[in-house]
Design a protein around this motif. Structure first.
Motif, PDB file in Angstrom:
ATOM      1  N   CYS A   1     -59.656 -74.257   8.606  1.00  0.00           N
ATOM      2  CA  CYS A   1     -58.997 -74.202   7.297  1.00  0.00           C
ATOM      3  C   CYS A   1     -59.129 -72.784   6.740  1.00  0.00           C
ATOM      4  O   CYS A   1     -60.201 -72.173   6.809  1.00  0.00           O
ATOM      5  CB  CYS A   1     -59.655 -75.201   6.345  1.00  0.00           C
ATOM      6  N   LEU A   2     -58.038 -72.265   6.200  1.00  0.00           N
ATOM      7  CA  LEU A   2     -58.059 -70.940   5.571  1.00  0.00           C
ATOM      8  C   LEU A   2     -58.188 -71.118   4.064  1.00  0.00           C
ATOM      9  O   LEU A   2     -57.452 -71.899   3.461  1.00  0.00           O
ATOM     10  CB  LEU A   2     -56.761 -70.174   5.865  1.00  0.00           C
ATOM     11  N   LEU A   3     -59.124 -70.393   3.475  1.00  0.00           N
ATOM     12  CA  LEU A   3     -59.313 -70.451   2.021  1.00  0.00           C
ATOM     13  C   LEU A   3     -58.935 -69.086   1.419  1.00  0.00           C
ATOM     14  O   LEU A   3     -59.684 -68.120   1.533  1.00  0.00           O
ATOM     15  CB  LEU A   3     -60.776 -70.808   1.708  1.00  0.00           C
ATOM     16  N   PRO A   4     -57.735 -69.014   0.804  1.00  0.00           N
ATOM     17  CA  PRO A   4     -57.309 -67.735   0.214  1.00  0.00           C
ATOM     18  C   PRO A   4     -58.019 -67.479  -1.117  1.00  0.00           C
ATOM     19  O   PRO A   4     -58.102 -68.375  -1.952  1.00  0.00           O
ATOM     20  CB  PRO A   4     -55.803 -67.927  -0.028  1.00  0.00           C
ATOM     21  N   LEU A   5     -58.523 -66.254  -1.274  1.00  0.00           N
ATOM     22  CA  LEU A   5     -59.284 -65.931  -2.487  1.00  0.00           C
ATOM     23  C   LEU A   5     -58.739 -64.692  -3.196  1.00  0.00           C
ATOM     24  O   LEU A   5     -58.391 -63.701  -2.557  1.00  0.00           O
ATOM     25  CB  LEU A   5     -60.744 -65.654  -2.130  1.00  0.00           C
ATOM     26  N   GLY A   6     -58.705 -64.773  -4.525  1.00  0.00           N
ATOM     27  CA  GLY A   6     -58.315 -63.619  -5.336  1.00  0.00           C
ATOM     28  C   GLY A   6     -58.819 -63.816  -6.746  1.00  0.00           C
ATOM     29  O   GLY A   6     -59.783 -64.539  -6.966  1.00  0.00           O
ATOM     30  N   VAL A   7     -58.172 -63.187  -7.707  1.00  0.00           N
ATOM     31  CA  VAL A   7     -58.586 -63.320  -9.112  1.00  0.00           C
ATOM     32  C   VAL A   7     -57.377 -63.187 -10.019  1.00  0.00           C
ATOM     33  O   VAL A   7     -56.246 -62.990  -9.544  1.00  0.00           O
ATOM     34  CB  VAL A   7     -59.581 -62.201  -9.534  1.00  0.00           C
TER      35      VAL A   7
END
Ligand SMILES: [Zn+2]
Length: 267
Positions: free
Chosen positions: A22-28
Motif C-alpha cells: 500500500c502506498l501512503l501519500p504524504l504532504g501538508v
C-alpha cells in the motif's frame, strides 16, 4: 488502484493484486509562494503514487494532509498540528492499513518538512512488535528524478527548495488551472537571508533557522518552469517509485529481521 474509489469486493481483489503493498501519500497544507495552491504537497504526492501504481500494481491510500509544518505556521492557510499528534495519527493509520491486509506500506512523501519526522517514525517502529514493514522513499525519489530536476534547473535557470522551480513545474503539469504564474515572486525573495547565519555560523542549529533564512516561507525560483518540464519530472518520479514498489515486493528479509529483533528483545 485508489483505495477510496473501489467497492469493498474490488478492494479484496486489489489487496491480492498489490501483493500486500500500500502506498501512503504524504504532504501538508501550507503556503507555497503566492502562486501555488496550499495543498500542492499532498496533492502531488497522491498523483505520484497514483502514476507509479499504474506502472507496478499497489493500492493507493487517500492523501495524508496531516504533516509536520510548524515552520509555516505564521503564514495564512497552514494546518500545523503538533508533531506528537501527527506521529500518533500516522501510527494509527498504518495500523489500520495493515489490518486491511497489507504488510508493506510505502511512505510517498512530497513535503520536505516531513522528512525528519518520518525518519523518527521509522525508528519508533521498533518500540513495539508488529507484523508489517514501513518503507520510506527518499525525498528525491530516485536517480531518474534527480536527473530530470537537474535538467529543469540547468535549462530554465530555476532553483528548488520550497515553492521553487520543481514544485512550480509539477504544479503546471498536474494542476494548471491552480498555478498563478503572474503572481510568482521575484527571484531574490526566494534567496537565503543570512541574518542568523552571520551570528551563529553554519555549525549550530536553532528552531528559528528556516524562518531566519526564509522570512516569507519561500525558497527557490520557478519563473521559467513549464508544464513540459513538469510532465517529465512527474513521469520520472512515477518510474522511480514504480522501481521502489518492485524492490519492496521482492523484499522478504526486512520483516524476517524485524521478527528476529523482537524475539531477541523480548517484546
Ligand atoms: Zn512543497
Amino acid at each position: 488502484m485508489r483505495w477510496n474509489e473501489m467497492t469493498s469486493p474490488e478492494f479484496e481483489v486489489a489487496v491480492k493484486k498489490s501483493e500486500g503493498v500500500c502506498l501512503l501519500p504524504l504532504g501538508v497544507l501550507e503556503k507555497h509562494g503566492d502562486h501555488l495552491p496550499l495543498g500542492i504537497d499532498y496533492m502531488k504526492a497522491w498523483d505520484f503514487a497514483d502514476m507509479a501504481s499504474k506502472l507496478e500494481p499497489a493500492v493507493v491510500f487517500p492523501p495524508f494532509f496531516v504533516g509536520f509544518v510548524t515552520a509555516a505556521a505564521f503564514e495564512p492557510g497552514a494546518f500545523a498540528l503538533k508533531g506528537k499528534l501527527v506521529l500518533e495519527v500516522l501510527e494509527a493509520t498504518c495500523t489500520e492499513i495493515a489490518r486491511n491486509g497489507f504488510n508493506k506500506i510505502i511512505l510517498v512523501n512530497a513535503h520536505g518538512g516531513n522528512v525528519v519526522l518520518l525518519q523518527t517514525f521509522l525508528k519508533m517502529q521498533l518500540e513495539s512488535r508488529r507484523d508489517y514493514m514501513i518503507y520510506q522513499c527518499l525525498h528525491h525519489f530516485g536517480p531518474r528524478t534527480i536527473k530530470a530536476k537537474e535538467k529543469l534547473h540547468k535549462e530554465t535557470g530555476g532553483t528548488s527548495g520550497h515553492g521553487g522551480a520543481y514544485e512550480t513545474a509539477v504544479g503546471l503539469f498536474l494542476y494548471p488551472e491552480m498555478v498563478k504564474m503572474d503572481k510568482i515572486l521575484p527571484r531574490e525573495i526566494g534567496g537565503e537571508n543570512p541574518r542568523l547565519m552571520n551570528i551563529l555560523g553554519g555549525d549550530i542549529l536553532t528552531p528559528m533557522d528556516w524562518y531566519a533564512k526564509h522570512p516569507v516561507h519561500l525558497s527557490g525560483y520557478g519563473g521559467k518552469s513549464t508544464c513540459e518540464y513538469g510532465k517529465e519530472v512527474c513521469e520520472m518520479i512515477a518510474e522511480d517509485i514504480g522501481e521502489t514498489i518492485r524492490k519492496v515486493k521482492s523484499d522478504d528479509l526486512s520483516l524476517a529481521l524485524m521478527k528476529e529483533f523482537f524475539d531477541k528483545s523480548g517484546k
